[in-house]
Write a protein that holds these residues in place. Structure first.
Motif, PDB file in Angstrom:
ATOM      1  N   ALA A 459       0.844  -1.197   0.000  1.00  0.00           N
ATOM      2  CA  ALA A 459       0.000   0.000   0.000  1.00  0.00           C
ATOM      3  C   ALA A 459       0.879   1.246   0.000  1.00  0.00           C
ATOM      4  O   ALA A 459       1.979   1.266   0.560  1.00  0.00           O
ATOM      5  N   ILE A 460       0.399   2.302  -0.631  1.00  0.00           N
ATOM      6  CA  ILE A 460       1.111   3.577  -0.644  1.00  0.00           C
ATOM      7  C   ILE A 460       0.701   4.341   0.607  1.00  0.00           C
ATOM      8  O   ILE A 460      -0.465   4.701   0.772  1.00  0.00           O
ATOM      9  N   VAL A 461       1.647   4.562   1.506  1.00  0.00           N
ATOM     10  CA  VAL A 461       1.350   5.206   2.784  1.00  0.00           C
ATOM     11  C   VAL A 461       2.118   6.505   2.902  1.00  0.00           C
ATOM     12  O   VAL A 461       3.132   6.721   2.221  1.00  0.00           O
ATOM     13  N   CYS A 462       1.630   7.379   3.782  1.00  0.00           N
ATOM     14  CA  CYS A 462       2.256   8.681   4.004  1.00  0.00           C
ATOM     15  C   CYS A 462       3.494   8.521   4.886  1.00  0.00           C
ATOM     16  O   CYS A 462       3.495   7.742   5.847  1.00  0.00           O
ATOM     17  N   HIS A 463       4.565   9.265   4.565  1.00  0.00           N
ATOM     18  CA  HIS A 463       5.811   9.217   5.330  1.00  0.00           C
ATOM     19  C   HIS A 463       5.934  10.382   6.298  1.00  0.00           C
ATOM     20  O   HIS A 463       7.019  10.626   6.822  1.00  0.00           O
ATOM     21  N   GLY A 464       4.831  11.132   6.530  1.00  0.00           N
ATOM     22  CA  GLY A 464       4.874  12.279   7.419  1.00  0.00           C
ATOM     23  C   GLY A 464       5.158  11.897   8.858  1.00  0.00           C
ATOM     24  O   GLY A 464       5.067  10.727   9.254  1.00  0.00           O
ATOM     25  N   GLU A 465       5.534  12.917   9.652  1.00  0.00           N
ATOM     26  CA  GLU A 465       5.855  12.734  11.071  1.00  0.00           C
ATOM     27  C   GLU A 465       6.978  11.711  11.251  1.00  0.00           C
ATOM     28  O   GLU A 465       6.893  10.771  12.045  1.00  0.00           O
ATOM     29  N   GLN A 466       8.063  11.901  10.460  1.00  0.00           N
ATOM     30  CA  GLN A 466       9.232  11.021  10.506  1.00  0.00           C
ATOM     31  C   GLN A 466       8.854   9.562  10.253  1.00  0.00           C
ATOM     32  O   GLN A 466       9.396   8.631  10.869  1.00  0.00           O
ATOM     33  N   GLY A 467       7.893   9.347   9.344  1.00  0.00           N
ATOM     34  CA  GLY A 467       7.505   7.993   8.975  1.00  0.00           C
ATOM     35  C   GLY A 467       6.481   7.363   9.898  1.00  0.00           C
ATOM     36  O   GLY A 467       6.165   6.175   9.754  1.00  0.00           O
TER      37      GLY A 467
END
Length: 597
Positions: A459-467
């Motif tokens: 799945a394509i997931v968000c890498h925000g907040e240091q992953g």
């Protein structure tokens, strides 16, 4: 009031989001047209010369009625036309708009010497008005299937009424053409309705990409137009002016497909090469000095350079002359850079990754200066990429090991100090993209993270907040922020993964490089691939026309299948009902689990 009413449900195809069919030809749209109501008008003249002149002026289009060109007959003796009690010469006008009055005819004849003495107007071909006609035609279409939109073109000077309809389902559009084309109008049985398929292909491209190749597209428009294929570039609608939608449209599917191939070739650009070798340097994976020099070259030469980190190549978009100049300068630039600097990576274990997230990476950036270090949190293991000399690499390692202290304001070293900091490379976002979960990316980093997940079939997931975010990037974000080329790659990979993990429902055609799929059926039937015409059994997935699955297996095994079945029965070996793997029970209860499936 509802007593005795019967309620039934009709399945309706769900409308797909705009842009879902990018770079694919669809034919959900149709063009519809029919003749407007017209009548015949007879003009009576005392002079044959005046009659001939008036007829000629109508035939040449110099005289028009309500903006329409009229068909005029040659002047004839009056007794052949029903002008009782009057002699002279007569000219008949056909295809006169039904709404035309005598004053409209006289106004069209601008020369006083050509005006008739008398006039007789025939009855219209039909009496319904334009709105009623449009409603009647639309009802014919909705009887076939639901419409996404319906639009009537208001052209007062046209002989035909033209309308455009788009169905929700492509098969309904095809039915409308086959069932309604050349059929009688419901309000005029002697006239015919024309219904034609319209094939279209949409492209979503970056504004800078379109600007670079606009001249090449414009030069291609003339041959497209000669094949009745229209091209249109829509203005950018997003606030940051990042993308434009391009559309090809025509009634001939083959011509639209060929124009689509032409446009794809233009938008894909050319791969930068030095002789036969692809131009690339590993330092281009980071936004370091070489990348900044490449962006400066891009502005100076007026080309677009697309950096493909997955394929390790550069693609050039622009005029042929500009692309050749950019390629020559890139060769020199990469040669010079290879003599000075190189790219080195520092792989991070869990402890060092935590250190980097808590301000350590910013200490390295502070020590090296901007453009020399980038943070790759997509790869496994995580890593810091240093683009520079060995001294830069040694300094970065020293900062990480704590032997080289860096003194900077504490606020600058904290994660998230920059308002629009990219969640992947941890620098200020270049052409920023904001996801639904509120995190920012460079447009290029967002595309790279999507294609990296695509390669891993995850799945394509968000890498925000240091992953730590890990929110799934939805289709809405993908359609809004990805170009149509990358979006198609992501969707194709997602579908391929689905087919791979659902082999009990869908299978690929066994022909090499075909790529088409078919649906698995519990009952054996022969499926003919619409692409390569290979015949395949949907139950056992083998080509055996004219024989059962069992007979084919027997024939393929050299007639040893029956003997094998008898031996398995004798030994108590049975096949798994799902995957047909042979299982032998030795000890234990009657519950068995297949190790294969």
């Amino acid at each position: 009031m509802w007593a005795g009413a019967n309620i039934s449900a009709t399945p309706v195809a769900a409308p797909m989001p705009s842009g879902h069919n990018a770079r694919r030809v669809d034919c959900k749209k149709i063009h519809v047209s029919w003749h407007k109501a017209v009548k015949i008008v007879w003009l009576n003249f005392d002079s044959g010369d005046a009659a001939r002149k008036a007829g000629q002026m109508f035939s040449k289009g110099a005289y028009q009625v309500l903006g329409q060109k009229i068909t005029a007959s040659r002047a004839v003796i009056a007794q052949t036309i029903p002008f009782r009690g009057h002699s002279g010469w007569t000219v008949s006008l056909s295809d006169v708009p039904a709404a035309a009055k005598e004053c409209d005819i006289l106004e069209a004849i601008r020369h006083g010497g050509n005006k008739p003495c008398r006039m007789k107007m025939g009855e219209p071909t039909y009496y319904t008005d334009g709105e009623q006609d449009a409603v009647a035609i639309r009802s014919l279409l909705t009887n076939i299937g639901p419409l996404e939109y319906w639009e009537v073109t208001l052209e007062t000077n046209a002989r035909r009424v033209k309308a455009t309809a788009r169905f929700l389902d492509e098969s309904d559009a095809q039915r409308a053409v086959s069932e309604l084309d050349n059929t009688a109008l419901p309000f005029h049985r002697k006239a015919r309705l024309t219904v034609q398929s319209v094939h279209s292909a949409k492209f979503k491209v970056g504004c800078n990409t379109y600007n670079a190749v606009q001249a090449r597209i414009l030069s291609q428009q003339r041959p497209w137009k000669e094949k009745n294929v229209s091209f249109r570039a829509y203005p950018s609608t997003d606030a940051l002016q990042r993308f434009r939608v391009l559309k090809l449209e025509g009634e001939a599917a083959g011509e639209v497909a060929r124009a689509k191939t032409d446009l794809e070739s233009i938008l894909d650009g050319v791969v930068a090469k030095n002789d036969d070798a692809v131009l690339w340097d590993t330092s281009l994976k980071a936004n370091g000095k070489l990348y900044q020099e490449m962006k400066r070259l891009e502005r100076e030469v007026a080309v677009v350079i697309i950096r493909d980190k997955v394929k390790s190549e550069l693609r050039l978009l622009g005029t042929e002359r500009h692309c050749n100049e950019a390629q020559a300068r890139l060769v020199r630039l990469l040669h010079t850079q290879s003599l000075l600097d190189s790219t080195r990576t520092i792989e991070l274990g869990p402890e060092k990754f935590f250190w980097a997230c808590q301000g350590g990476f910013r200490k390295i950036v502070a020590g090296l200066g901007p453009g020399k270090a980038s943070f790759d949190i997509i790869s496994t293991p995580k890593r810091i990429i240093i683009s520079g000399s060995w001294e830069d690499y040694d300094l970065a390692v020293a900062v990480m090991e704590g032997t080289k202290p860096i003194t900077k304001p504490a606020a600058w070293l904290q994660p998230g100090a920059t308002a629009q900091e990219c969640s992947v490379c941890w620098t200020e976002a270049d052409t920023p993209v904001k996801t639904k979960c509120g995190h920012f990316y460079c447009l290029e980093c967002f595309e790279s993270s999507c294609t990296a997940a695509m390669d891993d079939n995850v799945a394509i997931v968000c890498h925000g907040e240091q992953g730590k975010c890990n929110a799934v990037i939805g289709a809405e974000d993908l359609q809004e922020h990805l170009s149509s080329a990358v979006l198609e790659q992501v969707f194709d990979a997602s579908f391929s993964s689905y087919v791979k993990h659902n082999s009990n429902d869908l299978r690929y055609c066994p022909t090499p490089d075909c790529g088409y799929i078919y649906r698995v059926a519990p009952n054996a039937r022969q499926h003919s691939c619409s692409n390569c015409l290979q015949t395949t059994c949907t139950a056992c997935h083998e080509p055996h026309t004219g024989m059962s699955c069992a007979d084919y297996r027997e024939s393929k095994s050299g007639n040893h299948t029956t003997a094998l079945l008898e031996l398995k029965k004798k030994l108590g070996i049975k096949d798994c009902p799902k995957c047909t793997t042979s299982i032998e029970k030795i000890v234990g209860c009657n519950h068995m689990t297949c190790a294969a499936c």
